[in-house]
Design an enzyme around this catalytic site. Structure first.
Site, PDB file in Angstrom:
ATOM      1  N   ARG A 102       0.882  -1.186   0.000  1.00 48.99           N
ATOM      2  CA  ARG A 102       0.000   0.000   0.000  1.00 48.99           C
ATOM      3  C   ARG A 102       0.907   1.220   0.000  1.00 48.99           C
ATOM      4  O   ARG A 102       1.702   1.417   0.923  1.00 48.99           O
ATOM      5  CB  ARG A 102      -0.903   0.004   1.236  1.00 48.99           C
ATOM      6  CG  ARG A 102      -1.573   1.352   1.471  1.00 48.99           C
ATOM      7  CD  ARG A 102      -2.672   1.312   2.491  1.00 48.99           C
ATOM      8  NE  ARG A 102      -3.838   0.632   1.959  1.00 48.99           N
ATOM      9  CZ  ARG A 102      -5.061   0.731   2.499  1.00 48.99           C
ATOM     10  NH1 ARG A 102      -5.269   1.490   3.564  1.00 48.99           N
ATOM     11  NH2 ARG A 102      -6.087   0.098   1.965  1.00 48.99           N
ATOM     12  N   HIS A 129      -7.469   0.753  -6.309  1.00 51.27           N
ATOM     13  CA  HIS A 129      -7.654  -0.099  -5.128  1.00 51.27           C
ATOM     14  C   HIS A 129      -8.334  -1.401  -5.584  1.00 51.27           C
ATOM     15  O   HIS A 129      -9.492  -1.666  -5.267  1.00 51.27           O
ATOM     16  CB  HIS A 129      -8.518   0.649  -4.107  1.00 51.27           C
ATOM     17  CG  HIS A 129      -8.455   0.074  -2.722  1.00 51.27           C
ATOM     18  ND1 HIS A 129      -7.668  -0.997  -2.383  1.00 51.27           N
ATOM     19  CD2 HIS A 129      -9.081   0.456  -1.568  1.00 51.27           C
ATOM     20  CE1 HIS A 129      -7.819  -1.265  -1.102  1.00 51.27           C
ATOM     21  NE2 HIS A 129      -8.669  -0.398  -0.585  1.00 51.27           N
ATOM     22  N   GLN A 132     -10.164  -3.890  -3.053  1.00 48.95           N
ATOM     23  CA  GLN A 132     -11.463  -3.423  -2.570  1.00 48.95           C
ATOM     24  C   GLN A 132     -12.544  -3.680  -3.620  1.00 48.95           C
ATOM     25  O   GLN A 132     -13.647  -4.130  -3.303  1.00 48.95           O
ATOM     26  CB  GLN A 132     -11.393  -1.928  -2.253  1.00 48.95           C
ATOM     27  CG  GLN A 132     -12.703  -1.341  -1.784  1.00 48.95           C
ATOM     28  CD  GLN A 132     -13.121  -1.873  -0.416  1.00 48.95           C
ATOM     29  OE1 GLN A 132     -12.351  -1.825   0.522  1.00 48.95           O
ATOM     30  NE2 GLN A 132     -14.341  -2.386  -0.305  1.00 48.95           N
ATOM     31  N   ASP A 219     -17.149   7.403  -1.758  1.00 50.61           N
ATOM     32  CA  ASP A 219     -15.898   7.338  -0.989  1.00 50.61           C
ATOM     33  C   ASP A 219     -15.610   8.744  -0.475  1.00 50.61           C
ATOM     34  O   ASP A 219     -16.252   9.723  -0.894  1.00 50.61           O
ATOM     35  CB  ASP A 219     -14.769   6.812  -1.901  1.00 50.61           C
ATOM     36  CG  ASP A 219     -13.461   6.549  -1.162  1.00 50.61           C
ATOM     37  OD1 ASP A 219     -13.489   6.440   0.089  1.00 50.61           O
ATOM     38  OD2 ASP A 219     -12.403   6.467  -1.820  1.00 50.61           O
ATOM     39  N   CYS A 260     -16.451   1.662   0.723  1.00 47.97           N
ATOM     40  CA  CYS A 260     -15.223   0.901   1.008  1.00 47.97           C
ATOM     41  C   CYS A 260     -14.773   1.063   2.451  1.00 47.97           C
ATOM     42  O   CYS A 260     -14.065   0.198   2.971  1.00 47.97           O
ATOM     43  CB  CYS A 260     -14.114   1.320   0.049  1.00 47.97           C
ATOM     44  SG  CYS A 260     -13.639   3.054   0.186  1.00 47.97           S
ATOM     45  N   ARG A 288     -13.574  -8.485   1.812  1.00 47.30           N
ATOM     46  CA  ARG A 288     -12.150  -8.209   1.574  1.00 47.30           C
ATOM     47  C   ARG A 288     -11.343  -9.466   1.901  1.00 47.30           C
ATOM     48  O   ARG A 288     -10.413  -9.828   1.188  1.00 47.30           O
ATOM     49  CB  ARG A 288     -11.667  -7.049   2.471  1.00 47.30           C
ATOM     50  CG  ARG A 288     -12.233  -5.683   2.131  1.00 47.30           C
ATOM     51  CD  ARG A 288     -11.757  -5.179   0.805  1.00 47.30           C
ATOM     52  NE  ARG A 288     -10.308  -5.132   0.705  1.00 47.30           N
ATOM     53  CZ  ARG A 288      -9.543  -4.139   1.183  1.00 47.30           C
ATOM     54  NH1 ARG A 288     -10.091  -3.087   1.762  1.00 47.30           N
ATOM     55  NH2 ARG A 288      -8.229  -4.161   1.035  1.00 47.30           N
TER      56      ARG A 288
HETATM   57  N1  NVA Z   1      -9.914   6.871  -1.340  1.00 55.19           N
HETATM   58  C1  NVA Z   1      -9.562   6.401  -0.014  1.00 55.19           C
HETATM   59  C2  NVA Z   1      -9.809   4.950   0.111  1.00 55.19           C
HETATM   60  C3  NVA Z   1      -9.513   4.382   1.464  1.00 55.19           C
HETATM   61  C4  NVA Z   1      -9.747   2.903   1.534  1.00 55.19           C
HETATM   62  C5  NVA Z   1      -8.108   6.730   0.258  1.00 55.19           C
HETATM   63  O1  NVA Z   1      -7.270   6.517  -0.622  1.00 55.19           O
HETATM   64  O2  NVA Z   1      -7.798   7.210   1.363  1.00 55.19           O
HETATM   65  N1   CP Z   2     -11.187   0.025   2.591  1.00 55.38           N
HETATM   66  C1   CP Z   2      -9.918  -0.097   2.996  1.00 55.38           C
HETATM   67  O1   CP Z   2      -8.990  -0.339   2.224  1.00 55.38           O
HETATM   68  O2   CP Z   2      -9.746   0.064   4.338  1.00 55.38           O
HETATM   69  P1   CP Z   2      -8.384   0.253   5.119  1.00 55.38           P
HETATM   70  O3   CP Z   2      -7.808   1.597   4.702  1.00 55.38           O
HETATM   71  O4   CP Z   2      -8.770   0.228   6.560  1.00 55.38           O
HETATM   72  O5   CP Z   2      -7.435  -0.861   4.760  1.00 55.38           O
END
Ligand code: NVA
Ligand code: CP
Length: 302
Positions: A102, A129, A132, A219, A260, A288
């Site tokens: 990540r 992502h 997800q 989101d 998500c 997930r």
């Molecule tokens: N768009 C959000 C998704 C989190 C799972 C982010 O990147 O913070």
């Molecule tokens: N939706 C998701 O990826 O959650 P986290 O940021 O908690 O991993």
């Protein structure tokens, strides 16, 4: 399939295979059927951003598959002190059987795959992502029975979630509509994929996008790494780019609402709509685990 870097790389058949395997693994887990398909295997999990779901579901999933997972915070890795990703990839490939990462830049994930010799799984970048969205597709299929012919609608920022949902939705036979403010559109390469399909619509008004929708997703207005833009984004999105009961009136009856997570109630989704759909939203979060186990089995099984 050698890696999971982005939805754009997957064929419709590969997505379907992952979803079918995810359903099978969910069944096996729920019925106490041992499914140690990755016995003796190790997954490294590199995190340059926070996580609840991704970290816990990968770690637990790997354990349930008979393997183990290592949490590797970039603060503690030499990568955080400037060791090149090309070298990190080659070193970690000598110890591990797979890496979940990540991070911010998609290019870093692609480089890890290029230089490493083990499967790489994208656990979220600024661009996409995919983990997800595979869980989202699994959830929609569970509730609706199939994906082909449904209408998916996304309201909000044209971010990593939007980019992956558009591609995942279109590849599985859905029509996809998106409502986002000008200047916050999905990525150019995603629009270049979506527009020629003739099954994609980019709107400015949420009510236009929601018309006839079978599933609405949203989101946060400001993603991880965009904290400095939060006030400006609030000014742009507030009062318009929200999933609320009024918006749902434009959708088909029985329209699903997914998120998500983490969710900001009162911003991109109202508290009442969130709670009305909490069962499916937490099914989505659970999936997930199952979808990622399927990805790991596909990529890492001997
Ligand atoms: N768009 C959000 C998704 C989190 C799972 C982010 O990147 O913070
Ligand atoms: N939706 C998701 O990826 O959650 P986290 O940021 O908690 O991993």
């Amino acid at each position: 399939m050698k890696h999971l870097l982005k939805m754009l790389d997957l064929s419709t058949q590969e997505i379907t295979d992952i979803l079918n395997l995810a359903d099978q693994l969910k069944y096996e887990q729920k019925h106490g059927i041992k499914h140690h398909y990755l016995e003796g295997k190790t997954l490294g999990m590199i995190f340059q951003k926070s996580s609840t779901r991704t970290r816990v579901s990968f770690e637990t999933g790997m354990y349930q598959l008979g393997g183990m997972a290592l949490f590797l915070s970039s603060n503690d890795l030499q990568i955080g002190r400037g060791e090149p990703v090309e070298d990190t990839a080659r070193v970690l490939s000598r110890y591990l059987d797979g890496i979940m990462i990540r991070t911010f830049e998609q290019a870093e994930v692609e480089k890890l795959a290029e230089y490493g010799s083990i499967p790489i799984i994208n656990g979220l970048t600024d661009f996409c992502h995919p983990c997800q969205v595979l869980a989202d597709l699994q959830t929609i299929r569970e509730y609706k029975g199939n994906l082909d012919g449904l209408k998916m609608c996304y309201i909000g920022d044209g971010n990593n979630m939007a980019n992956s949902l558009i591609v995942g939705g279109l590849k599985t036979g859905m029509t996809v509509s998106v409502a986002c403010p000008e200047g916050y559109d999905p990525a150019k390469e995603v629009l270049e994929f979506a527009q020629p399909t003739g099954k994609f619509e980019l709107c400015r008004k949420p009510a236009d996008a929601a018309k006839g929708a079978d599933v609405i997703l949203t989101d946060v207005w400001a993603s991880m790494g965009q904290e400095g833009e939060a006030a400006e984004r609030r000014r742009v999105f507030e009062g318009v780019y929200q999933v609320n009961r009024e918006l749902l009136e434009a959708a088909n009856s029985g329209c699903m609402v997914l998120h998500c997570l983490p969710a900001h109630r009162g911003e991109e989704i109202t508290a009442d709509v969130f709670e009305d759909h909490a069962q499916m939203i937490f099914d989505e979060a659970e999936n997930r685990l199952h979808a990622q186990k399927a990805v790991m089995v596909q990529l890492m099984k001997d």
